[in-house]
Scaffold this motif. Sequence first.
Motif, PDB file in Angstrom:
ATOM      1  N   UNK A   9     -10.673   6.787   5.642  1.00 23.75           N
ATOM      2  CA  UNK A   9     -11.474   6.628   4.404  1.00 23.75           C
ATOM      3  C   UNK A   9     -10.448   7.099   3.269  1.00 23.75           C
ATOM      4  N   UNK A  10      -9.307   7.517   3.454  1.00 32.46           N
ATOM      5  CA  UNK A  10      -8.383   7.936   2.435  1.00 32.46           C
ATOM      6  C   UNK A  10      -7.509   6.733   2.217  1.00 32.46           C
ATOM      7  N   UNK A  11      -7.168   5.816   3.116  1.00 35.29           N
ATOM      8  CA  UNK A  11      -6.337   4.687   2.953  1.00 35.29           C
ATOM      9  C   UNK A  11      -6.583   3.734   3.848  1.00 35.29           C
ATOM     10  N   UNK A  12      -6.169   2.335   3.539  1.00 34.86           N
ATOM     11  CA  UNK A  12      -6.040   1.416   4.286  1.00 34.86           C
ATOM     12  C   UNK A  12      -4.825   1.764   5.576  1.00 34.86           C
ATOM     13  N   UNK A  13      -5.555   1.547   6.767  1.00 35.25           N
ATOM     14  CA  UNK A  13      -4.802   1.800   7.782  1.00 35.25           C
ATOM     15  C   UNK A  13      -5.134   1.275   9.210  1.00 35.25           C
ATOM     16  N   UNK A  14      -4.455   1.358  10.111  1.00 37.77           N
ATOM     17  CA  UNK A  14      -4.828   1.271  11.564  1.00 37.77           C
ATOM     18  C   UNK A  14      -4.951   2.425  12.281  1.00 37.77           C
ATOM     19  N   UNK A  15      -6.175   2.643  12.668  1.00 39.04           N
ATOM     20  CA  UNK A  15      -6.414   4.041  13.401  1.00 39.04           C
ATOM     21  C   UNK A  15      -6.055   3.973  14.940  1.00 39.04           C
ATOM     22  N   UNK A  16      -5.868   5.151  15.364  1.00 42.12           N
ATOM     23  CA  UNK A  16      -5.280   5.320  16.708  1.00 42.12           C
ATOM     24  C   UNK A  16      -5.624   4.503  17.883  1.00 42.12           C
ATOM     25  N   UNK A  17      -6.969   3.656  17.711  1.00 41.61           N
ATOM     26  CA  UNK A  17      -7.526   3.013  18.865  1.00 41.61           C
ATOM     27  C   UNK A  17      -7.513   1.707  18.284  1.00 41.61           C
ATOM     28  N   UNK A  18      -6.498   1.287  17.357  1.00 41.97           N
ATOM     29  CA  UNK A  18      -6.033   0.160  17.325  1.00 41.97           C
ATOM     30  C   UNK A  18      -7.214  -0.744  16.380  1.00 41.97           C
ATOM     31  N   UNK A  19      -7.751  -0.082  15.652  1.00 39.86           N
ATOM     32  CA  UNK A  19      -8.980  -0.746  14.796  1.00 39.86           C
ATOM     33  C   UNK A  19      -8.194  -0.685  13.185  1.00 39.86           C
ATOM     34  N   UNK A  20      -8.253  -2.104  12.649  1.00 37.57           N
ATOM     35  CA  UNK A  20      -7.553  -2.230  11.100  1.00 37.57           C
ATOM     36  C   UNK A  20      -8.878  -2.081  10.232  1.00 37.57           C
ATOM     37  N   UNK A  21      -8.667  -1.050   9.469  1.00 36.98           N
ATOM     38  CA  UNK A  21      -9.476  -0.676   8.628  1.00 36.98           C
ATOM     39  C   UNK A  21      -9.050  -0.858   7.145  1.00 36.98           C
ATOM     40  N   UNK A  22      -9.887  -1.417   6.226  1.00 37.25           N
ATOM     41  CA  UNK A  22      -9.590  -1.402   4.761  1.00 37.25           C
ATOM     42  C   UNK A  22     -10.831  -1.085   4.043  1.00 37.25           C
ATOM     43  N   UNK A  23     -11.347   0.089   4.238  1.00 36.68           N
ATOM     44  CA  UNK A  23     -12.614   0.190   3.536  1.00 36.68           C
ATOM     45  C   UNK A  23     -12.625   1.688   2.887  1.00 36.68           C
ATOM     46  N   UNK A  24     -11.364   1.976   2.391  1.00 37.30           N
ATOM     47  CA  UNK A  24     -11.344   3.443   1.914  1.00 37.30           C
ATOM     48  C   UNK A  24     -12.020   3.719   0.448  1.00 37.30           C
ATOM     49  N   UNK A  25     -11.756   5.004   0.132  1.00 41.89           N
ATOM     50  CA  UNK A  25     -11.990   5.390  -1.245  1.00 41.89           C
ATOM     51  C   UNK A  25     -10.674   5.135  -2.184  1.00 41.89           C
ATOM     52  N   UNK A  26      -9.501   4.473  -1.666  1.00 37.80           N
ATOM     53  CA  UNK A  26      -8.318   4.502  -2.215  1.00 37.80           C
ATOM     54  C   UNK A  26      -7.776   5.971  -2.874  1.00 37.80           C
ATOM     55  N   UNK A  27      -8.020   6.661  -1.855  1.00 37.33           N
ATOM     56  CA  UNK A  27      -7.627   8.468  -2.309  1.00 37.33           C
ATOM     57  C   UNK A  27      -5.912   8.483  -2.157  1.00 37.33           C
ATOM     58  N   UNK A  28      -5.025   8.094  -1.033  1.00 37.14           N
ATOM     59  CA  UNK A  28      -3.868   8.151  -1.140  1.00 37.14           C
ATOM     60  C   UNK A  28      -3.182   7.497  -2.203  1.00 37.14           C
ATOM     61  N   UNK A  29      -3.538   6.529  -2.968  1.00 39.37           N
ATOM     62  CA  UNK A  29      -2.715   6.008  -4.177  1.00 39.37           C
ATOM     63  C   UNK A  29      -3.280   7.119  -5.152  1.00 39.37           C
ATOM     64  N   UNK A  30      -4.374   7.756  -5.155  1.00 39.48           N
ATOM     65  CA  UNK A  30      -4.789   8.520  -6.326  1.00 39.48           C
ATOM     66  C   UNK A  30      -4.013   9.686  -6.166  1.00 39.48           C
ATOM     67  N   UNK A  31      -3.421  10.298  -5.149  1.00 37.26           N
ATOM     68  CA  UNK A  31      -2.476  11.359  -4.862  1.00 37.26           C
ATOM     69  C   UNK A  31      -1.337  11.405  -5.699  1.00 37.26           C
ATOM     70  N   UNK A  32      -0.913  10.168  -5.964  1.00 33.69           N
ATOM     71  CA  UNK A  32       0.534   9.996  -6.762  1.00 33.69           C
ATOM     72  C   UNK A  32       0.182  10.879  -8.176  1.00 33.69           C
ATOM     73  N   UNK A  33      -0.834  10.809  -8.484  1.00 27.60           N
ATOM     74  CA  UNK A  33      -1.295  11.212  -9.830  1.00 27.60           C
ATOM     75  C   UNK A  33      -1.866  12.776  -9.964  1.00 27.60           C
ATOM     76  N   UNK A  34      -2.671  12.748  -8.844  1.00 29.32           N
ATOM     77  CA  UNK A  34      -3.476  14.135  -8.990  1.00 29.32           C
ATOM     78  C   UNK A  34      -3.929  14.525  -7.584  1.00 29.32           C
ATOM     79  N   UNK A  35      -3.992  15.800  -7.395  1.00 27.03           N
ATOM     80  CA  UNK A  35      -4.449  16.391  -5.958  1.00 27.03           C
ATOM     81  C   UNK A  35      -5.387  17.494  -5.931  1.00 27.03           C
ATOM     82  N   UNK A  36      -5.925  17.538  -7.340  1.00 28.91           N
ATOM     83  CA  UNK A  36      -7.250  18.638  -7.502  1.00 28.91           C
ATOM     84  C   UNK A  36      -6.469  20.148  -8.064  1.00 28.91           C
TER      85      UNK A  36
END
Length: 541
Positions: free
Chosen positions: A188-215
């Motif tokens: 949910x935080x970034x585009x990734x392949x989860x441990x059971x080999x599913x490729x998922x690109x449906x995140x809220x683009x959070x990892x990219x936001x962490x470069x600018x802000x982390x709360x």
Amino acid sequence: MEEVIFGKKNSRRFLLEKNRQLLVVRSQAGRKLDETLRCEKARQALANSELVLHIEDADVQLFKLPDNSDIPQCKALLRELPDVRFAGSALVDPHTQEPVFYTENIFLKFVDRLAPTECLVILDELGLTIKQQVPYATNAFFVHHAHCRGTEVCSFTLQLLERQDVDYCHPEILRPGQRRAIHDNQWHLKKTTVTYQAQVDASANVEAAHVLAQGEGIVIAIIDDAFDIDHPEFAGTGKIIGAKNFDRLNARQGPRPKNPLERHGTAAAGVACANGEAGASGVAPRASLMPLKLTKPLGARAEADAFFWAADQGADIISCSWGPPEGHWADPTDARHSQAFPLAASTRLAIEYAATKGRQGKGCVIFFGAGNGNESVDNDGYASHPMVIAVGACNDQNRRSAYSDYGKALWCCFPSGDQPHPDPKFKPATSIPQTRGIRTTDLSGRFADPINAAYTELFSGTSSACPGAAGVAALVLGVNPALDREQVRHLLADCCDKISHADDGPLGQYDQNGHSHYYGHGRLNALRAVQLALERGKTAD
């Protein structure tokens, strides 16, 4: 049939009826009901009955009596016990037959124009004793009338509401709530392949936001069942702020869980602001957590107190992954789908206090999970409140989670787990979840799962989506704390990705205002939200 009005005198009346097979038993103050009911007389009265519900903090138990019971005799036997305060038929919602509890407490708010001394004089004339003068509304009290017993409290409050000097008046009505989860990884935080080999690109683009802000510098209050505040993901100076337990019987233990079933709040808090140093990152990992434990039924006065406390103790954001009971998401015939659930005046006023007075007048940003009934959020008095942001869930394939509530009040959605949908119009490729759920914090220490200690990958529902959205708001306020509540609300709408699917039909389409009944304004994009906050900060300068 009893009537209750939660709004002003011309508001909708909610009907409640007695169910003769359901028996409510309440103990005298300071007496433990379990101990009281161990005597022979109680065993005789409750022979072959089923304990349906126990509200521990209020020490109230609800029993379903056998069909052949001598109900008057059962009540008479229990009323003879010196430590039993009340034994009588339960009130139920006539639409769903779900039990509704009432205390003998009354929420009463006089009109604002009265002076405090005038309110006290009227209360004395009416024979009302003050139990609490609430701090979140003018001339508002929880009161008690010594001679108003049982269901008489309903008619008595309707009479008081007819007075010209009264704004609100209703009994303290308690209903069992429901956490916004579905069943028992950081996709949910970034585009990734989860441990059971599913490729998922449906995140809220959070990892990219962490470069600018982390709360940084932002406080997220989460109102929920309990919190493992000793978890390593909540460690560090200033991480835990303003913790409080609103359960009267267990207040001294703080917000910690008292049994392994109280794990929902820990998971929600992790989605919002886990440090991300050991096994799971929150959306806003450097935000502080204000854990507020509340396990009382919906409508209790402690519910309102929790919102006031959050605002008064410096919360910037309030996240609530709970709400009214819902119909089963896959059963369109469930009567609860069409049930309207009112908001107690005390809770409404406390929410409005936090939304207008919090953050030194800029207003706390308040989130509620929209619900998991695959039904209209507009019937939910909590999530549909106009000062609340209702958050729906979208899945790992960029469409609405099958259970997620929808409607006019839905503001946005955030990635969460899903369920296979039984409706044939949902094609297999887009209806079978590719992930197990959301990876977040779970109980550590003595209540930890021996296999997956301290973390879970099974958190789901709008229970997970709601704190995710709250975390995005923390990123926004971290870079632009000058934004007020309404500005944050509209910024979150502006940052959304307009996801949808061809099978969604009209409810999935976005109108001229960019709103969809299925997705609100769309799926939150955390990077875009932070960029907009920075841009609007420069404009203000």
